[in-house]
Motif scaffolding. Structure first.
Motif, PDB file in Angstrom:
ATOM      1  N   THR A  55       0.817  -1.219   0.000  1.00 35.36           N
ATOM      2  CA  THR A  55       0.000   0.000   0.000  1.00 35.36           C
ATOM      3  C   THR A  55       0.852   1.270   0.000  1.00 35.36           C
ATOM      4  O   THR A  55       0.346   2.350   0.262  1.00 35.36           O
ATOM      5  N   LYS A  56       2.140   1.121  -0.259  1.00 34.25           N
ATOM      6  CA  LYS A  56       3.078   2.247  -0.299  1.00 34.25           C
ATOM      7  C   LYS A  56       3.316   2.837   1.095  1.00 34.25           C
ATOM      8  O   LYS A  56       3.484   4.044   1.261  1.00 34.25           O
ATOM      9  N   CYS A  57       3.333   1.977   2.116  1.00 38.11           N
ATOM     10  CA  CYS A  57       3.638   2.378   3.487  1.00 38.11           C
ATOM     11  C   CYS A  57       4.739   1.470   4.018  1.00 38.11           C
ATOM     12  O   CYS A  57       5.280   0.644   3.281  1.00 38.11           O
ATOM     13  N   ILE A  58       5.072   1.627   5.285  1.00 33.64           N
ATOM     14  CA  ILE A  58       6.068   0.765   5.919  1.00 33.64           C
ATOM     15  C   ILE A  58       5.775   0.693   7.404  1.00 33.64           C
ATOM     16  O   ILE A  58       5.184   1.620   7.978  1.00 33.64           O
ATOM     17  N   ASP A  59       6.150  -0.418   8.045  1.00 32.95           N
ATOM     18  CA  ASP A  59       5.902  -0.607   9.471  1.00 32.95           C
ATOM     19  C   ASP A  59       7.221  -0.902  10.180  1.00 32.95           C
ATOM     20  O   ASP A  59       7.709  -2.031  10.152  1.00 32.95           O
ATOM     21  N   LEU A  60       7.783   0.132  10.808  1.00 30.38           N
ATOM     22  CA  LEU A  60       9.036  -0.036  11.541  1.00 30.38           C
ATOM     23  C   LEU A  60       8.812  -0.554  12.962  1.00 30.38           C
ATOM     24  O   LEU A  60       9.768  -0.887  13.647  1.00 30.38           O
ATOM     25  N   SER A  61       7.552  -0.618  13.392  1.00 26.45           N
ATOM     26  CA  SER A  61       7.259  -1.003  14.771  1.00 26.45           C
ATOM     27  C   SER A  61       6.940  -2.478  14.920  1.00 26.45           C
ATOM     28  O   SER A  61       6.557  -2.925  16.004  1.00 26.45           O
ATOM     29  N   ASN A  65       6.183  -4.369  18.386  1.00 24.26           N
ATOM     30  CA  ASN A  65       4.851  -4.940  18.588  1.00 24.26           C
ATOM     31  C   ASN A  65       4.996  -6.391  19.066  1.00 24.26           C
ATOM     32  O   ASN A  65       4.354  -6.804  20.037  1.00 24.26           O
ATOM     33  N   LEU A  66       5.833  -7.138  18.387  1.00 19.82           N
ATOM     34  CA  LEU A  66       6.103  -8.528  18.772  1.00 19.82           C
ATOM     35  C   LEU A  66       6.598  -8.599  20.214  1.00 19.82           C
ATOM     36  O   LEU A  66       6.118  -9.418  21.013  1.00 19.82           O
ATOM     37  N   ALA A  67       7.560  -7.757  20.548  1.00 16.45           N
ATOM     38  CA  ALA A  67       8.165  -7.807  21.875  1.00 16.45           C
ATOM     39  C   ALA A  67       7.160  -7.453  22.969  1.00 16.45           C
ATOM     40  O   ALA A  67       7.125  -8.093  24.031  1.00 16.45           O
ATOM     41  N   LEU A  68       6.328  -6.437  22.724  1.00 20.83           N
ATOM     42  CA  LEU A  68       5.336  -6.035  23.724  1.00 20.83           C
ATOM     43  C   LEU A  68       4.311  -7.143  23.946  1.00 20.83           C
ATOM     44  O   LEU A  68       3.955  -7.463  25.089  1.00 20.83           O
ATOM     45  N   GLY A 120       7.846   6.392  15.652  1.00 19.57           N
ATOM     46  CA  GLY A 120       7.375   6.847  16.951  1.00 19.57           C
ATOM     47  C   GLY A 120       6.776   5.724  17.777  1.00 19.57           C
ATOM     48  O   GLY A 120       7.088   5.574  18.974  1.00 19.57           O
ATOM     49  N   THR A 121       5.925   4.903  17.164  1.00 19.46           N
ATOM     50  CA  THR A 121       5.310   3.811  17.925  1.00 19.46           C
ATOM     51  C   THR A 121       6.330   2.736  18.282  1.00 19.46           C
ATOM     52  O   THR A 121       6.185   2.068  19.308  1.00 19.46           O
ATOM     53  N   LEU A 122       7.352   2.577  17.466  1.00 20.50           N
ATOM     54  CA  LEU A 122       8.440   1.650  17.823  1.00 20.50           C
ATOM     55  C   LEU A 122       9.002   2.014  19.193  1.00 20.50           C
ATOM     56  O   LEU A 122       9.147   1.161  20.079  1.00 20.50           O
ATOM     57  N   THR A 123       9.296   3.299  19.380  1.00 16.79           N
ATOM     58  CA  THR A 123       9.856   3.764  20.649  1.00 16.79           C
ATOM     59  C   THR A 123       8.842   3.652  21.773  1.00 16.79           C
ATOM     60  O   THR A 123       9.172   3.246  22.894  1.00 16.79           O
ATOM     61  N   ILE A 124       7.593   3.997  21.473  1.00 12.35           N
ATOM     62  CA  ILE A 124       6.538   3.931  22.490  1.00 12.35           C
ATOM     63  C   ILE A 124       6.326   2.502  22.955  1.00 12.35           C
ATOM     64  O   ILE A 124       6.239   2.221  24.160  1.00 12.35           O
ATOM     65  N   TYR A 125       6.251   1.567  22.032  1.00 14.21           N
ATOM     66  CA  TYR A 125       6.013   0.171  22.398  1.00 14.21           C
ATOM     67  C   TYR A 125       7.177  -0.395  23.196  1.00 14.21           C
ATOM     68  O   TYR A 125       6.976  -1.163  24.145  1.00 14.21           O
ATOM     69  N   ARG A 126       8.390  -0.051  22.820  1.00 17.43           N
ATOM     70  CA  ARG A 126       9.551  -0.514  23.585  1.00 17.43           C
ATOM     71  C   ARG A 126       9.520   0.075  24.993  1.00 17.43           C
ATOM     72  O   ARG A 126       9.816  -0.603  25.981  1.00 17.43           O
ATOM     73  N   VAL A 233      12.968  -6.728  27.645  1.00 16.27           N
ATOM     74  CA  VAL A 233      12.684  -5.474  26.940  1.00 16.27           C
ATOM     75  C   VAL A 233      13.181  -5.496  25.509  1.00 16.27           C
ATOM     76  O   VAL A 233      12.486  -5.037  24.595  1.00 16.27           O
ATOM     77  N   ASP A 234      14.371  -6.032  25.277  1.00 17.13           N
ATOM     78  CA  ASP A 234      14.987  -5.954  23.949  1.00 17.13           C
ATOM     79  C   ASP A 234      14.751  -7.188  23.095  1.00 17.13           C
ATOM     80  O   ASP A 234      15.513  -7.456  22.162  1.00 17.13           O
ATOM     81  N   VAL A 235      13.707  -7.957  23.369  1.00 18.33           N
ATOM     82  CA  VAL A 235      13.381  -9.106  22.517  1.00 18.33           C
ATOM     83  C   VAL A 235      13.204  -8.630  21.074  1.00 18.33           C
ATOM     84  O   VAL A 235      12.552  -7.615  20.806  1.00 18.33           O
TER      85      VAL A 235
END
Length: 321
Positions: A55-61, A65-68, A120-126, A233-235
């Motif tokens: 869809t012309k996007c990307i998901d860096l989180s 998400n997996l770790a949380l 941003g959500t990557l950092t928030i979830y971590r 935390v760092d899984v």
């Protein structure tokens, strides 16, 4: 399979054959099945990431998400060992989908660039993992035997983790090739403006892709911590780069609208073979990063040339008319 997928399959087969000249056991069916099993989580995550990239996007989180989710289900299991495993998997699935929806809504409703929103959500979830756990680990002795057993269990001679990856592959293939949503993914990534004229809601479609990616990441959160019997935390720290690399190497275009399930699988398997082969041939695992990076550059260059060539063909056809 298209020529791109066949070429990648040939490269993987060549790598396996080359490694087998030094260590014949590497090419044995049992070992190749183990390689697939080791790559199963990457395959599932790559399928979700592919939907987003289409869809012309990307998901860096995705790894955060997996770790949380992994931490949540591990803590639930440690506190309440009697909770059935299917219930924990549903919790992971639902929470993962909700976290994916957060990404999708920011991109859709707030019009935040995908790379910024998911960074941003990557950092928030971590950060949420640290706040939830207080920085403490959930170790193997705190997890119930049933919690740790599922990914390692066997069915028809293959690990359940492998069967889950196979089921995810079949489900994603059906979604992309047999449903309006799958066609919408390609349409939105190929030409968002034209997609609007066909009645497709671009924002809603992108949000759906993020929800799908998040749901798969949630399930993988349980599978990861259960398989390795530890949550912290760092899984899966930095694992989002492997997921994106698998997609790009497999021919999923960062520009959107181009990609296939077979390509994403082969891209993940390419990284899986590299990861499993390096220790066998006494090469430092740090070379994996260099090899993965080189493969990404080569894949992006190949994709760009292919798209440029296709554009020239279209222009020539138009001039001929």
């Amino acid at each position: 399979m298209k020529s791109r997928e066949l070429l990648l399959a040939a490269i993987i087969a060549g790598l396996v054959a080359l490694i087998a000249t030094r260590f014949p056991a590497f090419a044995r069916p049992a070992n190749l099945a183990n390689v697939f099993n080791d790559t199963a989580i990457l395959i599932v995550l790559a399928l979700g990431q592919m939907a987003v990239i289409l869809t012309k996007c990307i998901d860096l989180s995705v790894a955060a998400n997996l770790a949380l989710n992994g931490m949540v289900v591990a803590m639930l299991n440690a506190a309440h060992p009697g909770i059935p495993i299917p219930v924990l998997m549903l919790v992971a699935l639902g929470l993962g989908a909700a976290l994916g929806a957060v990404n999708g809504l920011m991109v859709w409703k707030l019009d935040i660039p995908p790379i910024v929103a998911t960074l941003g959500t990557l950092t928030i979830y971590r950060g949420a993992i640290f706040l939830l756990s207080g920085g403490a680990w959930v170790n193997a002795h705190e997890m119930s035997p049933a919690f740790k057993a599922l990914p390692r269990a066997s069915l028809a001679g293959l690990p359940v983790l492998t069967w889950i990856a196979v089921a995810a592959v079949l489900a994603m293939w059906l979604v992309l090739t047999r449903t309006p949503l799958g066609r919408a993914f390609y349409a939105v990534g190929g030409n968002p403006h034209a997609a609007v004229y066909t009645g497709i809601d671009v924002g809603r479609t992108r949000c759906a892709a993020y929800i799908l990616s998040g749901a798969l990441a949630g399930v993988c959160g349980y599978l990861w911590v259960a398989r390795y019997a530890v949550a912290y935390v760092d899984v899966a720290g930095g694992f989002e780069l492997d997921v994106i690399a698998a997609c790009v190497i497999g021919g999923v275009s960062i520009a959107g609208g181009i990609g296939s399930v077979a390509g994403a699988i082969l891209g993940a398997l390419f990284l899986g073979v590299i990861k499993n082969a390096l220790p066998v041939i006494d090469v430092s695992p740090f070379w994996q990063l260099a090899i993965s990076g080189s493969a990404i550059i080569a894949a992006v260059t190949f994709n760009a040339r292919a798209e440029r060539t296709r554009g020239r063909v279209i222009l020539k056809a138009a001039e001929a008319v």
